[in-house]
Design a protein around this motif. Structure first.
Motif, short mmCIF file in Angstrom:
data_model
loop_
_atom_site.label_atom_id
_atom_site.label_comp_id
_atom_site.label_asym_id
_atom_site.label_seq_id
_atom_site.Cartn_x
_atom_site.Cartn_y
_atom_site.Cartn_z
N LEU A 1 3.21 4.60 3.23
CA LEU A 1 3.67 3.62 2.26
C LEU A 1 3.76 2.24 2.89
CD1 LEU A 1 4.89 3.00 -0.51
CD2 LEU A 1 7.10 3.69 0.41
N TYR A 2 4.42 2.15 4.03
CA TYR A 2 4.59 0.85 4.67
C TYR A 2 3.31 0.34 5.33
CZ TYR A 2 9.46 1.04 3.47
OH TYR A 2 10.62 1.09 2.76
N SER A 3 2.36 1.24 5.61
CA SER A 3 1.07 0.76 6.12
C SER A 3 0.32 0.01 5.03
CB SER A 3 0.22 1.92 6.65
OG SER A 3 -0.32 2.69 5.60
N LEU A 4 0.58 0.35 3.77
CA LEU A 4 -0.06 -0.36 2.67
C LEU A 4 0.64 -1.66 2.34
CD1 LEU A 4 -0.83 2.59 0.20
CD2 LEU A 4 -2.46 1.35 1.62
N VAL A 5 1.97 -1.65 2.31
CA VAL A 5 2.69 -2.85 1.89
C VAL A 5 3.06 -3.77 3.04
CG1 VAL A 5 3.60 -1.79 -0.20
CG2 VAL A 5 4.98 -1.75 1.86
N GLU B 1 -10.31 -7.05 1.48
CA GLU B 1 -11.34 -6.17 2.06
C GLU B 1 -11.45 -4.87 1.28
OE1 GLU B 1 -10.11 -5.56 6.08
OE2 GLU B 1 -10.35 -7.68 6.59
N GLY B 2 -10.36 -4.47 0.66
CA GLY B 2 -10.30 -3.21 -0.07
C GLY B 2 -9.72 -2.12 0.80
N PHE B 3 -8.71 -1.43 0.26
CA PHE B 3 -8.13 -0.32 1.01
C PHE B 3 -9.15 0.79 1.15
CE2 PHE B 3 -4.01 -1.98 -0.76
CZ PHE B 3 -3.47 -2.35 0.44
N ARG B 4 -9.16 1.42 2.30
CA ARG B 4 -10.07 2.56 2.52
C ARG B 4 -9.70 3.68 1.56
NH1 ARG B 4 -8.59 2.78 8.61
NH2 ARG B 4 -7.01 3.95 7.52
N TRP B 5 -10.72 4.42 1.14
CA TRP B 5 -10.47 5.52 0.22
C TRP B 5 -9.50 6.54 0.83
CZ3 TRP B 5 -9.50 7.08 -4.20
CH2 TRP B 5 -9.35 8.44 -4.45
N THR B 6 -9.61 6.79 2.13
CA THR B 6 -8.74 7.79 2.74
C THR B 6 -7.26 7.39 2.59
OG1 THR B 6 -9.09 6.74 4.90
CG2 THR B 6 -10.44 8.67 4.39
N ASP B 7 -6.96 6.09 2.70
CA ASP B 7 -5.58 5.64 2.51
C ASP B 7 -5.14 5.83 1.06
OD1 ASP B 7 -5.30 4.89 5.16
OD2 ASP B 7 -5.86 2.79 4.78
N ALA B 8 -6.01 5.47 0.13
CA ALA B 8 -5.69 5.62 -1.29
C ALA B 8 -5.49 7.08 -1.64
CB ALA B 8 -6.80 5.01 -2.14
N THR C 1 -15.84 5.57 -0.53
CA THR C 1 -15.98 4.13 -0.41
C THR C 1 -14.61 3.47 -0.53
OG1 THR C 1 -16.43 3.95 -2.79
CG2 THR C 1 -18.33 4.08 -1.33
N SER C 2 -14.51 2.26 -0.07
CA SER C 2 -13.25 1.51 -0.17
C SER C 2 -13.03 1.10 -1.61
CB SER C 2 -13.30 0.27 0.71
OG SER C 2 -13.34 0.63 2.07
N LEU C 3 -11.76 0.91 -1.95
CA LEU C 3 -11.43 0.37 -3.26
C LEU C 3 -11.86 -1.09 -3.31
CD1 LEU C 3 -7.79 1.74 -3.76
CD2 LEU C 3 -9.94 2.74 -4.55
N ILE D 1 -9.52 -5.63 -6.62
CA ILE D 1 -8.62 -5.52 -7.77
C ILE D 1 -7.87 -4.19 -7.73
CG2 ILE D 1 -8.51 -5.35 -10.29
CD1 ILE D 1 -10.86 -7.38 -10.32
N ALA D 2 -8.58 -3.10 -7.48
CA ALA D 2 -7.93 -1.79 -7.37
C ALA D 2 -6.98 -1.77 -6.17
CB ALA D 2 -8.98 -0.68 -7.25
N SER D 3 -7.36 -2.42 -5.09
CA SER D 3 -6.49 -2.48 -3.91
C SER D 3 -5.21 -3.25 -4.22
CB SER D 3 -7.22 -3.14 -2.74
OG SER D 3 -8.30 -2.34 -2.34
N ASP D 4 -5.33 -4.33 -4.97
CA ASP D 4 -4.16 -5.10 -5.35
C ASP D 4 -3.22 -4.26 -6.21
OD1 ASP D 4 -2.69 -7.65 -5.45
OD2 ASP D 4 -3.23 -7.64 -7.57
N ARG D 5 -3.78 -3.50 -7.11
CA ARG D 5 -2.96 -2.64 -7.96
C ARG D 5 -2.32 -1.51 -7.15
NH1 ARG D 5 -6.01 -2.32 -13.77
NH2 ARG D 5 -5.71 -4.50 -14.27
N LEU D 6 -3.04 -0.97 -6.19
CA LEU D 6 -2.47 0.05 -5.33
C LEU D 6 -1.33 -0.55 -4.51
CD1 LEU D 6 -2.41 2.90 -4.16
CD2 LEU D 6 -4.18 2.20 -2.55
N TYR D 7 -1.52 -1.75 -4.02
CA TYR D 7 -0.48 -2.45 -3.28
C TYR D 7 0.77 -2.62 -4.15
CZ TYR D 7 2.21 -6.27 -1.34
OH TYR D 7 3.25 -7.05 -0.89
N ARG D 8 0.58 -3.04 -5.39
CA ARG D 8 1.69 -3.26 -6.31
C ARG D 8 2.48 -1.96 -6.49
NH1 ARG D 8 -0.30 -6.15 -11.31
NH2 ARG D 8 -1.54 -4.30 -11.59
#
Length: 147
Positions: free
Chosen positions: A13-17, A35-42, A75-77, A80-87
């Motif tokens: 969680l904290y690695s993302l935020v 850059e887009g979060f890596r799929w493995t993280d998502a 593939t990486s997000l 926009i998808a990365s921003d939403r995942l961050y949120r």
């Protein structure tokens, strides 16, 4: 064992935020989102917090087919998808801070809340106003202000 899993989920969680504050920390997070979060993280995030595919796709703003294709191709997000995942991760971090327990925070986010007109917090995180409503409710709860 549950403690180790909980600690691993908190690290994810904290690695993302991000854990730091200030311009330098913000800059790192902004770069990661762009850059887009890596799929493995998502995927680890989705699985760790037990978010079903359909809701996860909605939260990050992609179709079910795009989510399936991203998973298959690893593939990486996109940004926009990365921003939403961050949120979503940021709200979960707030909930974990409030409840001081990851499973309780996840449970709260997945249940209808009277302070949100009976809506499920996790289902509101697909929009900025929904995210703000959940953040506001968590702040109210933290300071003992009943909605």
């Amino acid at each position: 064992m549950a403690t180790n899993k909980s600690a691993a989920n908190k690290r994810l969680l904290y690695s993302l935020v991000g854990e730091g504050h200030g311009a330098a920390a913000s800059s790192v997070v902004i770069d990661r989102i762009r850059e887009g979060f890596r799929w493995t993280d998502a995927q680890r995030y989705q699985e760790s917090f037990q978010i079903k595919d359909k809701l996860f796709a909605k939260i990050i703003g992609v179709s079910d087919r795009t989510l399936t294709r991203t998973r298959r191709n690893k593939t990486s997000l996109d940004p926009i998808a990365s921003d939403r995942l961050y949120r979503t991760a940021k709200v979960l971090a707030l909930a974990v801070d409030f409840f001081e327990d990851l499973p309780r925070a996840v449970s709260w986010l997945q249940r209808e809340q009277p302070g949100l007109d009976g809506k499920i917090p996790l289902a509101l995180l697909d929009t900025e106003p929904g995210t703000q409503a959940v953040e506001t409710l968590l702040s109210q709860l933290e300071y003992g202000v009943l909605p």
